[in-house]
Write a protein that holds these residues in place. Structure first.
Motif, PDB file in Angstrom:
ATOM      1  N   TYR A   1      49.250  19.909  20.030  1.00  0.00           N
ATOM      2  CA  TYR A   1      50.521  20.745  19.517  1.00  0.00           C
ATOM      3  C   TYR A   1      50.388  21.101  21.066  1.00  0.00           C
ATOM      4  CZ  TYR A   1      49.525  20.331  15.015  1.00  0.00           C
ATOM      5  OH  TYR A   1      49.595  20.567  13.594  1.00  0.00           O
ATOM      6  N   GLU A   2      51.810  21.242  21.237  1.00  0.00           N
ATOM      7  CA  GLU A   2      52.717  22.618  21.756  1.00  0.00           C
ATOM      8  C   GLU A   2      53.713  23.127  22.034  1.00  0.00           C
ATOM      9  OE1 GLU A   2      51.658  21.610  25.610  1.00  0.00           O
ATOM     10  OE2 GLU A   2      50.605  20.146  25.240  1.00  0.00           O
ATOM     11  N   VAL A   3      54.132  24.755  22.741  1.00  0.00           N
ATOM     12  CA  VAL A   3      54.810  25.019  22.024  1.00  0.00           C
ATOM     13  C   VAL A   3      55.274  25.627  22.980  1.00  0.00           C
ATOM     14  CG1 VAL A   3      55.027  27.293  20.696  1.00  0.00           C
ATOM     15  CG2 VAL A   3      52.950  25.841  20.386  1.00  0.00           C
ATOM     16  N   GLU A   4      57.229  26.032  22.703  1.00  0.00           N
ATOM     17  CA  GLU A   4      58.039  26.841  23.941  1.00  0.00           C
ATOM     18  C   GLU A   4      58.544  27.349  23.058  1.00  0.00           C
ATOM     19  OE1 GLU A   4      60.954  24.711  26.997  1.00  0.00           O
ATOM     20  OE2 GLU A   4      58.773  24.508  27.188  1.00  0.00           O
ATOM     21  N   GLY A   5      58.688  28.818  23.351  1.00  0.00           N
ATOM     22  CA  GLY A   5      59.389  29.757  22.157  1.00  0.00           C
ATOM     23  C   GLY A   5      59.113  29.253  21.185  1.00  0.00           C
ATOM     24  N   ASP A   6      60.315  28.877  20.350  1.00  0.00           N
ATOM     25  CA  ASP A   6      59.943  29.255  18.883  1.00  0.00           C
ATOM     26  C   ASP A   6      59.715  27.404  18.391  1.00  0.00           C
ATOM     27  OD1 ASP A   6      62.355  28.444  18.848  1.00  0.00           O
ATOM     28  OD2 ASP A   6      63.338  29.575  16.777  1.00  0.00           O
ATOM     29  N   ALA A   7      60.095  26.254  19.771  1.00  0.00           N
ATOM     30  CA  ALA A   7      59.907  25.600  19.266  1.00  0.00           C
ATOM     31  C   ALA A   7      58.268  24.807  19.417  1.00  0.00           C
ATOM     32  CB  ALA A   7      60.270  24.573  20.143  1.00  0.00           C
TER      33      ALA A   7
ATOM     34  N   ARG B   1      43.877  21.044  20.362  1.00  0.00           N
ATOM     35  CA  ARG B   1      44.142  19.732  18.904  1.00  0.00           C
ATOM     36  C   ARG B   1      43.421  20.150  18.092  1.00  0.00           C
ATOM     37  NH1 ARG B   1      44.384  18.121  24.244  1.00  0.00           N
ATOM     38  NH2 ARG B   1      45.064  16.563  25.519  1.00  0.00           N
ATOM     39  N   PHE B   2      42.980  19.858  17.390  1.00  0.00           N
ATOM     40  CA  PHE B   2      42.833  19.627  16.041  1.00  0.00           C
ATOM     41  C   PHE B   2      42.840  18.257  15.036  1.00  0.00           C
ATOM     42  CE2 PHE B   2      45.265  23.299  16.780  1.00  0.00           C
ATOM     43  CZ  PHE B   2      44.892  23.945  16.308  1.00  0.00           C
ATOM     44  N   SER B   3      41.255  18.990  14.423  1.00  0.00           N
ATOM     45  CA  SER B   3      40.999  17.311  13.761  1.00  0.00           C
ATOM     46  C   SER B   3      41.204  17.455  12.023  1.00  0.00           C
ATOM     47  CB  SER B   3      39.627  17.085  14.030  1.00  0.00           C
ATOM     48  OG  SER B   3      38.851  17.758  13.783  1.00  0.00           O
ATOM     49  N   VAL B   4      41.227  16.991  11.311  1.00  0.00           N
ATOM     50  CA  VAL B   4      41.787  17.037   9.910  1.00  0.00           C
ATOM     51  C   VAL B   4      39.949  17.367   9.349  1.00  0.00           C
ATOM     52  CG1 VAL B   4      41.663  15.852   7.214  1.00  0.00           C
ATOM     53  CG2 VAL B   4      43.392  15.543   9.862  1.00  0.00           C
ATOM     54  N   VAL B   5      39.905  18.625   8.533  1.00  0.00           N
ATOM     55  CA  VAL B   5      38.940  19.007   7.278  1.00  0.00           C
ATOM     56  C   VAL B   5      39.089  18.577   6.132  1.00  0.00           C
ATOM     57  CG1 VAL B   5      37.721  21.021   6.524  1.00  0.00           C
ATOM     58  CG2 VAL B   5      38.442  21.182   9.103  1.00  0.00           C
ATOM     59  N   GLU B   6      40.571  18.422   5.597  1.00  0.00           N
ATOM     60  CA  GLU B   6      40.923  18.183   4.341  1.00  0.00           C
ATOM     61  C   GLU B   6      42.130  18.257   4.436  1.00  0.00           C
ATOM     62  OE1 GLU B   6      39.927  17.020   0.337  1.00  0.00           O
ATOM     63  OE2 GLU B   6      38.571  17.979   1.540  1.00  0.00           O
ATOM     64  N   ASN B   7      42.178  16.251   3.661  1.00  0.00           N
ATOM     65  CA  ASN B   7      43.275  15.930   3.440  1.00  0.00           C
ATOM     66  C   ASN B   7      43.589  14.711   2.246  1.00  0.00           C
ATOM     67  OD1 ASN B   7      46.181  15.053   3.726  1.00  0.00           O
ATOM     68  ND2 ASN B   7      45.860  14.181   5.461  1.00  0.00           N
ATOM     69  N   ALA B   8      43.326  15.233   1.552  1.00  0.00           N
ATOM     70  CA  ALA B   8      42.923  14.096   0.190  1.00  0.00           C
ATOM     71  C   ALA B   8      43.889  13.071  -0.748  1.00  0.00           C
ATOM     72  CB  ALA B   8      42.375  15.123  -1.305  1.00  0.00           C
ATOM     73  N   SER B   9      45.156  13.531  -0.676  1.00  0.00           N
ATOM     74  CA  SER B   9      45.925  12.846  -0.682  1.00  0.00           C
ATOM     75  C   SER B   9      47.094  12.175   0.587  1.00  0.00           C
ATOM     76  CB  SER B   9      47.502  13.571  -1.049  1.00  0.00           C
ATOM     77  OG  SER B   9      47.199  14.278  -2.404  1.00  0.00           O
ATOM     78  N   GLY B  10      46.481  12.282   2.192  1.00  0.00           N
ATOM     79  CA  GLY B  10      46.790  11.871   2.313  1.00  0.00           C
ATOM     80  C   GLY B  10      46.945  11.003   3.827  1.00  0.00           C
ATOM     81  N   LEU B  11      47.095  10.538   5.074  1.00  0.00           N
ATOM     82  CA  LEU B  11      46.771   9.034   5.735  1.00  0.00           C
ATOM     83  C   LEU B  11      45.708   9.984   6.797  1.00  0.00           C
ATOM     84  CD1 LEU B  11      50.298   7.662   5.672  1.00  0.00           C
ATOM     85  CD2 LEU B  11      48.206   7.045   5.228  1.00  0.00           C
TER      86      LEU B  11
END
Length: 117
Positions: free
Chosen positions: A31-37, A12-22
């Motif tokens: 996030y989840e990862v399986e192979g390259d997905a 899990r991740f949280s925002v450090v910087e995102n001046a232009s986003g929601l």
């Protein structure tokens, strides 16, 4: 690919910087990862719910498509290209260049850091 998988899978991740986003510090990305997905969900702050899907594109890079519904009931979608890294205390970081495809115009850059589950 293994490095990205180990850095992102079931984290899990949280925002450090995102001046232009929601998204902001109240938004949590899982996030989840399986192979390259790569796929995941996110919510919090101005985001009621969102999801993303993408792929690993290099040893430390990913690209994603994302969509969300905001707390105001708006539907938005966009794209991002990101780099996976590590900060000075060993936490996984994500840095993205992104843009809107639907629901808004423009784009920007954003940074995220891994948080405890």
């Amino acid at each position: 690919m293994l490095r990205v998988t180990k850095s992102l899978n079931n984290r899990r991740f949280s925002v450090v910087e995102n001046a232009s986003g929601l998204s902001d510090a109240r938004t949590v990305f899982h996030y989840e990862v399986e192979g390259d997905a790569v796929w995941g969900t996110y919510k919090g702050g101005h985001i009621r719910m969102g999801n993303q899907v993408g792929r690993i594109t290099g040893p430390d890079t990913i690209e994603l498509l994302y969509q969300c519904i905001t707390t105001d009931g708006e539907i938005r979608a966009g794209w991002s290209r990101g780099t996976v890294g590590v900060d000075e205390v060993g936490r996984t970081t994500l840095n993205f260049v992104w843009g809107w495809l639907s629901g808004a115009n423009g784009g920007g850059e954003s940074s995220y850091v891994e948080v405890d589950a």
